[in-house]
Design a protein around this motif. Structure first.
Motif, PDB file in Angstrom:
ATOM      1  N   TYR A 112       0.833  -1.204   0.000  1.00  0.00           N
ATOM      2  CA  TYR A 112       0.000   0.000   0.000  1.00  0.00           C
ATOM      3  C   TYR A 112       0.870   1.257   0.000  1.00  0.00           C
ATOM      4  CZ  TYR A 112      -3.227   3.642   1.434  1.00  0.00           C
ATOM      5  OH  TYR A 112      -3.948   4.822   1.489  1.00  0.00           O
ATOM      6  N   GLN A 115       2.193   1.849  -3.378  1.00  0.00           N
ATOM      7  CA  GLN A 115       1.125   2.361  -4.240  1.00  0.00           C
ATOM      8  C   GLN A 115       0.932   3.862  -4.039  1.00  0.00           C
ATOM      9  OE1 GLN A 115      -2.661   0.358  -3.613  1.00  0.00           O
ATOM     10  NE2 GLN A 115      -3.787   2.170  -4.266  1.00  0.00           N
ATOM     11  N   ASP A 118       3.992   5.756  -5.537  1.00  0.00           N
ATOM     12  CA  ASP A 118       3.922   5.788  -6.995  1.00  0.00           C
ATOM     13  C   ASP A 118       2.860   6.766  -7.475  1.00  0.00           C
ATOM     14  OD1 ASP A 118       5.940   3.951  -7.256  1.00  0.00           O
ATOM     15  OD2 ASP A 118       4.595   2.227  -7.482  1.00  0.00           O
TER      16      ASP A 118
END
Length: 392
Positions: A112, A115, A118
């Motif tokens: 997570y 994520q 990014d």
């Protein structure tokens, strides 16, 4: 003598002040705050480590200020939390929270975190100028801790602003108002979570509190503490680490060539520019002697990990960034003893993932402004930038 910890130059570069004070004595009485108020400041590494673990230095601020005339109006969830308590209350609350940030739960969070990183960096273009604090260091940890606690997405910017206001040095009115805003908000969030079962960190706290030793007010105070401590210091950690690297381009280039070295470099980056300059308030419950200095009963004691981490008696050439430094793990950026930072594993994971993404995507990143033009937060507790403009 004026307060050496509130000079404008101190916030830009506290290390000259720390060196001067430590050179005079590793523990000494200094004026702090309003006229006639003094504290004992601990700047030596050995002395700071000893003070962090000394049970005669209490963190029970409610007990310290009991009976004293005060115009402060902090929300109880802020003024009476786990960080401002002693055993057995502290032991009981920490026992509930201790398992939430161990290696296993943090490892499960890594996808997570990656994520989120990014998503934040996807909008960055090489050759452009960005504010690394606004674009990454601030939103990453607040997004992660708010996700864990179940704070709705639309509320996160507001919650982050209140949290930031809690450290508005010299503005007790703003601090008090922010404490009530965030305390009332979390009270409502806990009440909502009780009505709607789920699997968030907040639901886990409620469950453990209902089944164990926490009363409802302690659940709220612990949630507030996790929210605030869960992102303020990590924001500073990431931004200070990036600043150190872009000011030492040979170190940045080395990590860009081999990002696997990042995990082993985090302790030195924490030592070099600690996200916490001076730890939260302690006071002596009896007379004691520390670092050759006699401290009377009832005296305020301030431990400075930022100073301890640059103590030449512990770290050779302390003002030099050395990613290969032996013994860097001896830093006190996370504190020491029973109050050592509970969220250290999460902070390390967030910093490692963020730095890996940055040095991989933008290995030629450089400062956009001279170091002397950077604006630092005006608080002796936090060592953090208002903004970090960089060119990608």
């Amino acid at each position: 003598m004026t307060d050496p910890l509130h000079d404008p130059g101190f916030f830009r570069d506290p290390y000259a002040t720390y060196d001067r004070l430590r050179g005079a004595a590793p523990v000494q009485k200094v004026p702090t705050g309003s006229e006639g108020h003094y504290s004992y400041l601990v700047t030596g590494h050995a002395e700071a480590r000893q003070a962090f673990a000394d049970p005669r230095l209490s963190k029970d601020t409610a007990r310290f200020f009991a009976g004293q005339a005060s115009r402060r109006n902090l929300h109880p969830a802020v003024s009476r939390n786990m960080l401002a308590s002693d055993p057995p209350q502290h032991t009981r609350q920490r026992g509930v929270a201790a398992g939430l940030f161990t290696a296993g739960p943090v490892a499960r969070l890594r996808p997570y975190i990656e994520q989120v990183v990014d998503g934040l960096l996807d909008g960055w273009e090489p050759g452009t100028r960005v504010d690394l604090v606004e674009g990454l260091a601030a939103p990453l940890p607040v997004t992660v801790i708010c996700q864990l606690l179940g704070v709705p997405r639309d509320d996160r910017a507001m919650v982050s602003r209140w949290s930031n206001e809690l450290f508005a040095a010299g503005r007790p009115d703003r601090i008090d108002a922010a404490s009530h805003a965030i305390g009332d908000y979390m009270t409502g969030l806990v009440a909502s979570a009780r009505r709607a079962p789920g699997e968030s960190l907040l639901h886990l706290l409620i469950q453990q509190g209902d089944e164990g030793p926490l009363d409802p007010d302690e659940v709220v105070s612990l949630a507030v503490l996790l929210l605030v401590a869960g992102h303020e210091t990590t924001t500073n950690f990431i931004a200070n680490a990036v600043l150190a690297l872009i000011q030492h381009p040979e170190s940045l280039a080395r990590l860009s060539r081999d990002p696997d070295l990042i995990a082993g470099s985090l302790d030195e980056l924490l030592r070099f520019d600690s996200p916490v300059g001076i730890a939260t308030f302690r006071y002596s419950t009896e007379a004691l002697r520390l670092g050759g200095t006699d401290i009377p009963e009832g005296a305020a004691v301030l431990i400075a990990p930022g100073a301890a981490n640059r103590d030449p008696a512990r770290f050779a050439e302390p003002h030099r960034l050395d990613l290969d430094r032996s013994g860097a793990a001896g830093h006190l950026a996370f504190g020491h003893g029973i109050h050592r930072c509970l969220g250290a594993p999460l902070a390390l994971a967030e910093a490692e993932i963020a730095l890996r993404a940055i040095v991989t995507r933008f290995p030629g990143m450089r400062p956009a402004v001279p170091g002397e033009d950077l604006e630092w937060r005006q608080t002796r507790l936090m060592r953090g930038l208002q903004a970090l403009p960089v060119v990608l």
